[in-house]
Write a protein that holds these residues in place. Structure first.
Motif, PDB file in Angstrom:
ATOM      1  N   VAL A  52       0.797  -1.746  -0.056  1.00 22.78           N
ATOM      2  CA  VAL A  52      -0.105  -0.250   0.012  1.00 22.78           C
ATOM      3  C   VAL A  52       0.743   1.182  -0.577  1.00 22.78           C
ATOM      4  O   VAL A  52       1.977   1.122   0.947  1.00 22.78           O
ATOM      5  N   PRO A  53       0.731   2.049  -0.967  1.00 17.21           N
ATOM      6  CA  PRO A  53       1.130   3.496  -0.986  1.00 17.21           C
ATOM      7  C   PRO A  53       1.112   3.885   0.420  1.00 17.21           C
ATOM      8  O   PRO A  53       0.166   3.869   1.320  1.00 17.21           O
ATOM      9  N   THR A  54       2.019   5.430   0.199  1.00 17.88           N
ATOM     10  CA  THR A  54       2.188   5.659   2.329  1.00 17.88           C
ATOM     11  C   THR A  54       1.004   6.340   2.447  1.00 17.88           C
ATOM     12  O   THR A  54       0.832   7.446   1.150  1.00 17.88           O
ATOM     13  N   GLY A  55       0.247   7.064   3.160  1.00 16.57           N
ATOM     14  CA  GLY A  55      -0.821   7.924   2.838  1.00 16.57           C
ATOM     15  C   GLY A  55      -1.948   7.375   2.674  1.00 16.57           C
ATOM     16  O   GLY A  55      -3.110   7.332   2.333  1.00 16.57           O
ATOM     17  N   ASP A 185       1.795  16.537  12.247  1.00 20.26           N
ATOM     18  CA  ASP A 185       1.292  16.936  10.973  1.00 20.26           C
ATOM     19  C   ASP A 185       1.448  16.043  10.046  1.00 20.26           C
ATOM     20  O   ASP A 185       2.109  14.734  10.457  1.00 20.26           O
ATOM     21  N   PRO A 186       1.181  16.562   9.021  1.00 23.09           N
ATOM     22  CA  PRO A 186       1.703  15.492   7.789  1.00 23.09           C
ATOM     23  C   PRO A 186       2.663  15.776   7.521  1.00 23.09           C
ATOM     24  O   PRO A 186       4.445  16.255   8.325  1.00 23.09           O
ATOM     25  N   SER A 187       3.813  14.334   6.508  1.00 20.89           N
ATOM     26  CA  SER A 187       5.239  14.105   6.744  1.00 20.89           C
ATOM     27  C   SER A 187       6.031  13.396   7.852  1.00 20.89           C
ATOM     28  O   SER A 187       6.822  13.681   8.362  1.00 20.89           O
ATOM     29  N   MET A 188       4.988  13.317   9.375  1.00 19.32           N
ATOM     30  CA  MET A 188       5.771  12.920  10.146  1.00 19.32           C
ATOM     31  C   MET A 188       5.745  11.116  10.877  1.00 19.32           C
ATOM     32  O   MET A 188       6.084  10.942  11.779  1.00 19.32           O
ATOM     33  N   PHE A 193       5.184   4.183  10.805  1.00 20.51           N
ATOM     34  CA  PHE A 193       5.283   3.350  12.250  1.00 20.51           C
ATOM     35  C   PHE A 193       4.156   2.182  12.461  1.00 20.51           C
ATOM     36  O   PHE A 193       3.921   1.527  13.134  1.00 20.51           O
ATOM     37  N   LEU A 194       3.032   3.550  12.273  1.00 19.80           N
ATOM     38  CA  LEU A 194       1.705   1.867  11.421  1.00 19.80           C
ATOM     39  C   LEU A 194       2.143   0.673  10.696  1.00 19.80           C
ATOM     40  O   LEU A 194       1.238  -0.494  11.269  1.00 19.80           O
ATOM     41  N   LYS A 195       3.029   0.604   9.709  1.00 23.03           N
ATOM     42  CA  LYS A 195       3.805  -0.880   9.196  1.00 23.03           C
ATOM     43  C   LYS A 195       4.114  -1.370   9.438  1.00 23.03           C
ATOM     44  O   LYS A 195       4.080  -2.104   9.227  1.00 23.03           O
TER      45      LYS A 195
END
Length: 210
Positions: A52-55, A185-188, A193-195
């Motif tokens: 899955v791509p990030t986000g 914030d975004p890009s943190m 971490f979840l993956k």
């Protein structure tokens, strides 16, 4: 599985007459005590988290299993399935699903990993070390660094290990599950971490609140 069975309006084997009740619409109903039932279960097949791509949200499709295939796949199990694509209608909307004919568990799934006696002894020796907390914390997503990541890694480590189940004197049971809420914030690197957590956990499902 996803829709009710339409009842017939007439009996093709009956001799229809002008006064025959067999040809009267709406005279048929299901007799539950005389029906034959089979076990059925609905599963949601989701693509692997590492693909899955990030986000982005992992794609999924509904699957229907029955008979001996029921309760063969706990949540998070990696599967290879043989199925037939079909459609069902709900609220005038058509959706696709897979009628599963066979399935096999992925041998590479972490849920089926077996450890050798030497590895078990290494785990025991690691658990006896006084700095085991720091060692495991530094092992969480080692590619991610920074002062803000230390507490995040400690929280994820506690979540993966879990707590202790407790029973209070009044009989109430407290689960040992530890929940973690990541805000930032975004890009943190929240998704990273979840993956990592989903790859480290024996069984897990990657999802999002979107």
């Amino acid at each position: 599985m996803f829709a009710s069975i339409p009842l017939p309006t007439s009996c093709s084997s009956c001799v229809e007459t002008a006064t025959s009740s067999a040809s009267t619409p709406g005279q048929y109903r299901v007799l539950p005590d005389e029906c034959v039932y089979v076990d059925q279960q609905t599963l949601k097949l989701q693509e692997s988290p590492e693909t899955v791509p990030t986000g982005e949200m992992p794609r999924s499709v509904l699957c229907c299993v029955d008979r001996t295939l029921v309760d063969q796949a706990p949540p998070g199990t990696r599967l290879t399935i043989f199925a037939v694509a079909s459609m069902f209608t709900t609220n005038m909307t058509k959706s696709a699903y897979l009628q599963v004919l066979g399935l096999s568990k992925d041998s590479m799934s972490s849920a089926t990993t077996a450890f050798t006696p030497s590895e078990e002894q290494a785990f025991i020796a690691l658990a006896r070390r006084s700095d085991v907390y720091e060692i495991l914390t530094n092992s969480i997503a080692p590619s991610l660094s920074g002062d803000y990541t230390v507490d995040v890694k400690k929280a994820l480590l506690c979540m993966l290990m879990g707590g202790c189940r407790k029973k209070l004197p009044d009989g109430i049971n407290l689960r040992g599950d530890i929940n973690v809420l990541l805000l930032g914030d975004p890009s943190m690197a929240k998704s990273q971490f979840l993956k990592y957590a989903i790859r480290a956990a024996p069984i897990g499902v990657y999802t999002t609140g979107k």
